[in-house]
Design an enzyme around this catalytic site. Structure first.
Site, PDB file in Angstrom:
ATOM      1  CG  MET A   1      26.325  38.196  14.486  1.00 49.29           C
ATOM      2  SD  MET A   1      25.541  39.772  14.075  1.00 49.29           S
ATOM      3  CE  MET A   1      25.309  39.596  12.303  1.00 49.29           C
TER       4      MET A   1
ATOM      5  CD  GLU B   1      37.542  13.597   6.110  1.00 51.66           C
ATOM      6  OE1 GLU B   1      37.785  14.499   6.950  1.00 51.66           O
ATOM      7  OE2 GLU B   1      38.247  12.581   5.994  1.00 51.66           O
TER       8      GLU B   1
ATOM      9  CE  LYS C   1      39.215  -1.930   1.815  1.00 49.46           C
ATOM     10  NZ  LYS C   1      40.435  -1.783   2.621  1.00 49.46           N
TER      11      LYS C   1
ATOM     12  CG  PHE D   1      40.756   0.877  12.780  1.00 54.40           C
ATOM     13  CD1 PHE D   1      41.084   1.737  13.824  1.00 54.40           C
ATOM     14  CD2 PHE D   1      41.217   1.177  11.501  1.00 54.40           C
ATOM     15  CE1 PHE D   1      41.857   2.872  13.600  1.00 54.40           C
ATOM     16  CE2 PHE D   1      41.993   2.308  11.275  1.00 54.40           C
ATOM     17  CZ  PHE D   1      42.318   3.161  12.325  1.00 54.40           C
ATOM     18  CD  GLN D   2      39.935   4.914  10.112  1.00 56.44           C
ATOM     19  OE1 GLN D   2      39.850   4.504   8.961  1.00 56.44           O
ATOM     20  NE2 GLN D   2      40.651   5.983  10.449  1.00 56.44           N
TER      21      GLN D   2
HETATM   22  C1  LIG Z   1      30.727  26.775  13.567  1.00 58.89           C
HETATM   23  C2  LIG Z   1      30.168  27.954  14.262  1.00 58.89           C
HETATM   24  N1  LIG Z   1      30.521  28.235  15.529  1.00 58.89           N
HETATM   25  C3  LIG Z   1      30.028  29.323  16.161  1.00 58.89           C
HETATM   26  C4  LIG Z   1      29.144  30.144  15.535  1.00 58.89           C
HETATM   27  C5  LIG Z   1      28.553  31.359  16.267  1.00 58.89           C
HETATM   28  N2  LIG Z   1      28.986  32.606  15.588  1.00 58.89           N
HETATM   29  C6  LIG Z   1      28.183  33.266  14.728  1.00 58.89           C
HETATM   30  S1  LIG Z   1      28.911  34.617  14.053  1.00 58.89           S
HETATM   31  C7  LIG Z   1      30.310  34.365  14.962  1.00 58.89           C
HETATM   32  C8  LIG Z   1      31.478  35.284  14.843  1.00 58.89           C
HETATM   33  C9  LIG Z   1      32.067  35.325  13.479  1.00 58.89           C
HETATM   34  O1  LIG Z   1      33.225  36.133  13.509  1.00 58.89           O
HETATM   35  P1  LIG Z   1      33.905  36.592  12.173  1.00 58.89           P
HETATM   36  O2  LIG Z   1      34.100  35.444  11.269  1.00 58.89           O
HETATM   37  O3  LIG Z   1      35.129  37.365  12.500  1.00 58.89           O
HETATM   38  O4  LIG Z   1      32.805  37.512  11.495  1.00 58.89           O
HETATM   39  P2  LIG Z   1      32.306  38.983  11.888  1.00 58.89           P
HETATM   40  O5  LIG Z   1      31.019  38.824  12.621  1.00 58.89           O
HETATM   41  O6  LIG Z   1      33.359  39.617  12.722  1.00 58.89           O
HETATM   42  O7  LIG Z   1      32.123  39.667  10.587  1.00 58.89           O
HETATM   43  C10 LIG Z   1      30.168  33.230  15.770  1.00 58.89           C
HETATM   44  C11 LIG Z   1      31.215  32.751  16.711  1.00 58.89           C
HETATM   45  C12 LIG Z   1      28.771  29.802  14.219  1.00 58.89           C
HETATM   46  N3  LIG Z   1      27.885  30.526  13.529  1.00 58.89           N
HETATM   47  N4  LIG Z   1      29.312  28.739  13.598  1.00 58.89           N
END
Ligand SMILES: Cc1ncc(C[n+]2csc(CCOP(=O)(O)OP(=O)(O)O)c2C)c(N)n1
Ligand SMILES: [Mg+2]
Lengths: 605, 170
Positions: free
Chosen positions: A496, A61, A173, A123-124
């Site tokens: 990042m 979803e 529902k 439920f749900q």
């Molecule tokens: C749902 C979620 N969890 C954690 C983060 C924190 N976060 C930001 S960038 C990143 C790493 C992303 O890695 P990747 O997709 O390999 O991209 P890259 O930076 O290597 O290009 C994380 C864990 C986020 N932005 N969103």
């Protein structure tokens, strides 16, 4: 007039679910992204019996909401989502907050247990209106059949009016099963919600006078210009060309002004260009159109553009004077306000200070001369691919092929490289999760874009970590033969995160390396798509060309330099003029680069 | 020299559609964005039009109070928002029910003070009584403080209801 004769339920009326679909049709809905469950079975029955509205069956979803966001942002229409009660609704929450932060119009229909069971921990059952209240622009629980059609029409109005956003309609529902009257959409204005669209003429006159007096002006635009529709982008182009003022954009606003135009300074903010951030810092008059002085843009607030007088155009008055005090607020639709400025420009007799503006451009050109996005790609056979180069080649090749191209991204370094190296020349072609920064956004968003634009080239520029967050949508893509291209800049790291650890946490790479990544080529294959891989620079162009030429869902696994960092960078809490440039510019990645980075800065995200 | 931004108190009145969820949205807005609520009252004021009025006493810098107003104003069920404290002269009143449990000299003294403060006795037993008192928050605070030494047992307060003076309406 607004009194409708059929406004009370009667046994001979159609079921609520039929009335719901009728209202959706009247609202012009063509596609719903959804996932069934017990509480919404009556709606699925109604969908089964008609052909006007297409249903796309997602695999999670959250992805339904992101797909609807991609659909909405690439078309300007409202995206529609349908999920079941309880877990269906809670799974949608991330998508709703994403749409709220980025002002994307969505109507999300959630199933609910029958009215007599609400509050019984059935439920749900989940308190969906409670959970989604801070996750939506507005929400409704339909408790009476006679309210159903009106609420649906109103939800579409609220989703798109003013600053757009997600609206949730919780549907018990019994309301879906029982008879319900139909009421057409109201032709009278909404009782209480009437956002201001037209700008105040005296504020516009003040804005024009201030702009004409500027010696070092800058126009700073945001997602509001995109949301205001293509006419706003056209007006923005006219304004920038008429004034000859430099223009920069936030991440969300890219494409409103063409990237290749000499008056465009590139993106600003944390990973924005040297010239854009310096122009913001040193300007004497700033015109903000549809941007919100986000912390990713301002850096340290008390050092943000200290010498400027500011004009802020926003349709949401609560965005004005929230972070940064401004002298001339203009509450209006971005497009209407720009058009009003253009009209007032010609009637105002004052002339702009040409010599000062010319001197200002000389200064900007000097900053530009730094060439902050420069990088070096080793072109010898077998050399490792720089991620910047991969995006640049992707851009060059799509441009050379003259394909109508839409780009989505996940979140991380690849997202910033996409923003920096892919030139956007038109609005609504760039979808990224800006406000919430949701990993897993890009693939389902691309799906929504491709549904809306079946013949266009739709590419998700992804990271290998983010893509796994909604990878199940590969299955949806193959079911509907949606030829989305996933272009993974595979650096094996949460790049990042790794970059921040390198910069701010003593290079302790705690949990930012993903061991045991899947083989993305085989993964594509198992989802009935095509997998390609480029391991070195000499393989890159061929992979890109093959990816584009295939009328299939493709994952292109681009193995890139693991150690590459994203520059320029203004660390959180640092001012604009303490930007760190990359190794190309002889700056070593040392924390000392940002002199005033404090513990307080370290606490910032 | 860094100046600490001046904090002020504000009485904000909000005219809303009397619908499920509106109060939760208003309160959620305050908690979610870290604004203060010193008091909050809500009641229907025009049943025919389905309008309710919410009065909120809050505090913050001018910028924060402006934010609160704009944030309230963009809620879908909100008709009008007014900052009564900025808009001009206004009256603000609160009602308190104050239970005293006391005998002898304390009882006499409490009743004497009640008369001076124009609090009325609305319930009495041989060991207790309940005062009803209407007035500004400051007047109520002062009276309740005086009662503390005389057998104050319980207080129930409505929070502030406010309205502009003169012909001005919300
Ligand atoms: C749902 C979620 N969890 C954690 C983060 C924190 N976060 C930001 S960038 C990143 C790493 C992303 O890695 P990747 O997709 O390999 O991209 P890259 O930076 O290597 O290009 C994380 C864990 C986020 N932005 N969103
Ligand atoms: Mg990565």
């Amino acid at each position: 007039m607004s009194q409708n004769p059929a406004a009370t339920p009667a046994p001979d009326q159609p079921a609520g679910a039929e009335i719901l679909l009728r209202a959706l049709k009247e609202q012009g809905v063509e596609v719903i992204f959804g996932y069934p469950g017990g509480a919404v079975l009556p709606i699925y029955d109604a969908i089964f019996n008609q052909n006007a509205i297409r249903h796309i069956l997602v695999r999670h979803e959250q992805a339904a909401v992101h797909a609807a966001e991609g659909y909405a942002r690439s078309t300007g229409k409202v995206g529609v989502v349908l999920v079941t009660s309880g877990p269906g609704a809670t799974n949608a929450v991330t998508g709703l907050v994403d749409a709220l932060m980025d002002s994307i119009p969505i109507v999300c229909l959630t199933g609910q247990v029958p009215t007599h069971l609400i509050g019984n921990d059935a439920f749900q059952e989940a308190d969906t209106t409670g959970i989604t209240r801070p996750a939506s622009k507005h929400n409704y629980l339909v408790k009476r059949s006679e309210d159903l059609a009106r609420v649906v029409h109103e939800a579409f109005y609220v989703a798109r009016a003013g600053r757009p956003g997600p609206v949730v309609i919780d549907l018990p529902k019994d309301i879906l099963i029982g008879p319900a009257p139909y009421t057409p959409a109201a032709t009278t204005p909404h009782r209480s919600y009437r956002p201001q669209i037209e700008p105040d003429a005296s504020q516009i006159a003040k804005a024009v006078a201030l702009l004409k007096s500027a010696k070092r002006p800058v126009i700073y635009t945001g997602g509001g210009v995109i949301n205001a529709g293509p006419a706003a982008s056209t007006a923005l182009r006219a304004l920038v060309r008429k004034t000859g003022f430099p223009c920069t954009s936030t991440l969300m606003g890219l494409g409103a002004y063409p990237a290749g135009d000499p008056l465009f300074l590139g993106m600003l903010g944390m990973h924005g260009t040297y010239e854009a951030n310096w122009a913001m810092h040193d300007c004497d008059v700033m015109l903000n159109i549809g941007a919100r002085f986000d912390d990713r843009v301002t850096g340290r607030l008390n050092a943000f553009s200290p010498g400027s007088r500011k004009i802020h155009i926003d349709i949401d008055s609560s965005s004005i004077n929230k972070n940064v005090p401004v002298e001339i607020p203009v509450v209006a639709d971005a497009g209407r306000a720009i058009e009003a400025i253009l009209a007032a420009w010609d009637t105002d007799p004052a002339e702009i200070d040409r010599p000062a503006i010319t001197a200002w451009w000389r200064q900007i050109d000097a900053w530009r001369g730094i060439d902050c996005l420069r990088f070096t790609q080793d072109m010898t056979k077998g050399a490792i691919i720089k991620p910047q180069y991969a995006v640049q080649r992707l851009y060059d090749i799509t441009r050379e092929l003259q394909k109508k191209t839409f780009i989505t991204t996940e979140v991380g370094q690849h997202q910033m490289w996409a923003a920096q190296y892919f030139g956007f020349d038109a609005p609504n072609r760039w979808m990224t999760s800006g406000g919430l920064g949701t990993m897993g956004y890009g693939l389902p968003a691309a799906m929504g874009v491709q549904v809306a634009h079946p013949d266009a080239l739709v590419i998700d520029i992804a990271g290998e970590a983010s893509i796994l967050m909604n990878i199940q949508e590969m299955s949806t893509l193959s079911q509907y033969r949606l030829p989305v291209k996933v272009f993974i800049l595979n650096n094996q790291y949460m790049g990042m995160v790794r970059q921040w650890q390198e910069l701010l946490h003593g290079a302790r790479y705690s949990e930012s390396y993903t061991a045991a990544l899947p083989d993305f080529v085989k993964l594509a294959d198992s989802f009935h798509g095509v997998g390609l891989r480029a391991k070195s620079v000499d393989e890159l162009d061929d992979v890109i060309r093959e990816m584009i030429s295939l009328d299939r869902t493709v994952i292109a696994d681009i193995c890139v330099d693991e150690k590459e960092n994203c520059f320029p960078m203004i660390p959180s809490g640092a001012p604009h003029n303490e930007m760190i440039l990359g190794p190309e510019h002889g700056t070593s990645l040392q924390i000392g680069g940002a002199k005033s980075l404090t513990d307080e800065g370290l606490a910032l995200v | 020299m860094p100046t600490t931004p001046h904090q002020r108190s504000a009485i904000i009145s909000v005219l809303v559609e009397n619908e499920a969820g509106i109060l939760a949205r208003v309160i959620g807005l305050f908690t979610g964005r870290g604004y203060n609520i010193d008091s909050l009252t809500v009641a229907p004021v025009d049943p025919a039009a389905n309008h309710s009025r919410i009065n909120i006493v809050t505090s913050g810098t001018d910028m924060v109070i402006e934010q609160i107003k704009s944030q309230l104003d963009r809620l879908v069920q909100v008709y009008r928002v007014a900052d009564l404290s900025m808009q001009g002269p206004h009256v603000a009143r609160e009602l308190a029910l104050i239970k005293m449990v006391c005998k002898g000299a304390d009882r006499v003294e409490a009743l004497r003070l009640a008369e001076a403060f124009r609090a009325s006795v609305i319930d009495a037993t041989l060991e207790s009584f309940v005062f009803e008192m209407t007035g500004s928050t400051g007047k109520l605070d002062a009276f309740i403080d005086l009662m503390r030494g005389l057998g104050l047992a319980e207080v129930s307060r409505t929070g502030v209801a406010a309205i502009a003076r003169g012909t001005t309406t919300i």
